[in-house]
Scaffold this active site. Structure first.
Site, short mmCIF file in Angstrom:
data_model
loop_
_atom_site.label_atom_id
_atom_site.label_comp_id
_atom_site.label_asym_id
_atom_site.label_seq_id
_atom_site.Cartn_x
_atom_site.Cartn_y
_atom_site.Cartn_z
N PHE A 401 0.84 -1.18 0.00
CA PHE A 401 0.00 0.00 0.00
C PHE A 401 0.88 1.24 0.00
O PHE A 401 1.48 1.58 1.03
CB PHE A 401 -0.93 -0.02 1.21
CG PHE A 401 -1.56 -1.37 1.42
CD1 PHE A 401 -2.29 -1.97 0.42
CD2 PHE A 401 -1.35 -2.07 2.60
CE1 PHE A 401 -2.85 -3.23 0.59
CE2 PHE A 401 -1.89 -3.32 2.79
CZ PHE A 401 -2.65 -3.91 1.78
N ASP A 403 2.28 4.35 0.59
CA ASP A 403 2.10 5.50 1.46
C ASP A 403 3.44 6.17 1.70
O ASP A 403 4.30 6.16 0.83
CB ASP A 403 1.43 5.08 2.77
CG ASP A 403 2.26 4.07 3.56
OD1 ASP A 403 3.37 3.70 3.08
OD2 ASP A 403 1.83 3.65 4.64
N ASP A 474 3.75 -5.63 3.92
CA ASP A 474 3.44 -4.22 4.14
C ASP A 474 3.10 -3.96 5.60
O ASP A 474 3.61 -3.01 6.22
CB ASP A 474 2.27 -3.80 3.24
CG ASP A 474 1.85 -2.36 3.45
OD1 ASP A 474 1.13 -2.09 4.45
OD2 ASP A 474 2.24 -1.49 2.66
N ASP A 479 4.67 -1.61 10.80
CA ASP A 479 4.90 -1.75 12.24
C ASP A 479 6.37 -1.54 12.58
O ASP A 479 6.72 -0.94 13.59
CB ASP A 479 4.46 -3.14 12.71
CG ASP A 479 2.95 -3.31 12.68
OD1 ASP A 479 2.24 -2.29 12.54
OD2 ASP A 479 2.48 -4.46 12.79
#
Length: 504
Positions: A401, A403, A474, A479
């Site tokens: 994803f 970002d 991801d 994390d």
């Protein structure tokens, strides 16, 4: 179709000619085209590069750490603010919560100090970043506002004032792009109403808060710290095993103390009375979390008035209550149209909702990233552990994803390298406009890098095929970035890039 838009489209035409088309009977493809577009960005990138040695090293350390920690979809449910059925959420309410969450899951970074930046007071703590959004939604439900119900978003009760109260800040900085978020909620509500409602949902024009208020009554909140896992990794080959070995610590909590000053984390503190103004807002400790202030004031008034009502009058007629309508199931119907195809659901979201249509142009061609559409599917898959509404037969089609956190972590791991001008911009923490070549390269190369890491993991460990996918990698890297940001495992090499947009 123009010549410069011809990548995935021509590929689909070729598939159709060979009888292996990914387009379903209803005309919606299960192929998102994101991975093909990411490879195109990588092949034409001049400011972001992927180091193949760093990729192989990262693949080994990431897989080892994931195995040692037992990293799986269970990590999603261990986040204290994520909705769970054991708290009283029904399956439909979990779905609606996740949709609302991912509809608004973008752009929480701040240029202010950690003390002054946007924060949310909830359960006696300060929450920032992604967690601040979750805290707003949970707090709104606790205060009797069905903020996760699309039917409510389009009702007359969902005024700007009430919505701003739901997303109120504990500091002077409001939630970033709040006007855009409110507009997105209302736009999504209309789209769901026009395309996915039927029966009672369509007929219920004068929507009220009653339909999902049962969630606030059922929820049993817990003030304990979260169980979200945190991870760390290493960059250099020689240090990989030692660094990953040092990562074998108990699952860390996200509810950190006041000196934890990073995006997405929790800051201790007590809410000021001014922060708690608005419908259903009370000072901490005055009202049970499942009871709205309106209910409390009504109850107190009733106690006073009851002194003037005789027992005989109180029994003159039975009390009649209006039954609550069923929860809004328009999102469930959207999911059902995907026929358990992860890619098709992503494309349905991008087709119907402009706010999920995360695409731009690069090197003369349209490219798709579809970050929030993909993460909605991934969150469903993780929340339901691949069953029920989270059952998808091609979850592996999802990519990383794109970002700003995962690119930062990939650079720290030695997977991504940057040109001097881009590196200077990142170190100076200057904003990069949405759609700028640098931003597109950062996002596209990150997607392709995670795919290369996944392939390398499968090459080194064939048993990981079908088990380790881009979604889990991801989640793990995100994390890991949050843990490194707190200084565990060596920190981060450069600040994340700053782009203000609704896409991430």
């Amino acid at each position: 179709m123009s010549d410069d838009d011809a990548g995935p489209e021509l590929l689909e035409l070729l598939r159709q000619s060979l009888g292996i088309s990914s387009v379903r009977e209803d005309g919606v493809s299960s192929n998102t085209g994101v991975l093909v577009d990411a490879e195109h960005v990588y092949n034409n990138s001049i400011d972001v590069a992927i180091d193949m040695y760093g990729t192989k090293a990262a693949a080994g350390s990431i897989y080892k750490a994931m195995q040692e920690r037992g990293y799986s979809t269970q990590a999603w449910s261990e986040h204290v603010l994520h909705p769970k059925q054991i708290e009283g959420f029904s399956e439909i309410h979990v779905v609606n919560f996740i949709f609302t969450m991912d509809l608004l899951n973008f752009s929480f970074w701040s240029g202010l100090s950690e003390t002054d930046r946007f924060q949310v007071e909830y359960r006696g703590r300060r929450w920032t970043g992604y967690n601040s959004l979750l805290a707003c939604l949970r707090r709104g439900l606790d205060e009797g506002v069905p903020i996760t119900s699309p039917r409510y978003w389009r009702s007359h009760e969902a005024t700007d004032e009430i919505l701003r109260t739901v997303f109120r800040s504990a500091t002077n900085e409001p939630m970033p792009l709040l006007d855009q978020r409110i507009a997105i909620l209302r736009e999504a509500a209309e789209i769901l109403h026009e395309n996915f409602e039927e029966g009672v949902d369509t007929a219920h024009q004068g929507a009220t808060k009653d339909d999902d208020q049962q969630v606030a009554v059922l929820l049993k909140t817990d003030s304990s710290a979260t169980g979200e896992r945190h991870h760390e990794s290493s960059v250099k080959d020689a240090a990989n095993d030692a660094a990953v070995s040092s990562m074998n610590i108990p699952d860390a909590v996200m509810a950190d103390s006041l000196n934890d000053t990073h995006d997405g984390e929790i800051l201790g503190g007590i809410a000021r009375p001014a922060d708690l103004e608005g419908p259903g807002a009370t000072q901490l400790g005055e009202v049970p979390e499942h009871q709205s202030a309106l209910e409390t004031h009504t109850h107190l008034a009733s106690e006073s008035e009851s002194e003037h009502v005789s027992q005989e009058q109180a029994h003159l007629s039975p009390i009649k209550t209006k039954p609550s309508p069923p929860p809004d199931s328009s999102i469930v119907r959207l999911i059902e149209q995907a026929d358990h195809s992860a890619g098709k659901l992503v494309n349905l979201l991008a087709q119907h909702f402009p706010c999920f249509r995360d695409e731009t142009r690069f090197d003369g061609r349209k490219v798709h990233f579809l970050k929030r559409a993909q993460i909605f599917v991934a969150d469903l898959w993780a929340a339901f552990n691949g069953t029920g509404y989270g059952a998808f037969d091609n979850i592996e089609c999802l990519t990383m994803f794109a970002d700003y956190r995962v690119p930062q972590m990939l650079h720290t791991l030695g997977v991504l390298s940057y040109s001097p001008p881009l590196l200077y911009r990142l170190r100076d923490q200057k904003e990069i406009p949405s759609g700028h070549s640098w931003e597109v390269q950062l996002r596209g190369c990150s997607i392709w890098a995670v795919e290369l890491i996944r392939r390398e993991i499968v090459r080194q460990h064939p048993e990981a095929e079908g088990v380790v996918n881009a979604v889990l990698i991801d989640f793990f890297l995100y994390d890991l970035a949050k843990e490194r940001e707190r200084g565990v495992g060596g920190g981060l090499e450069v600040p994340h890039h700053r782009t203000r947009s609704i896409w991430y």
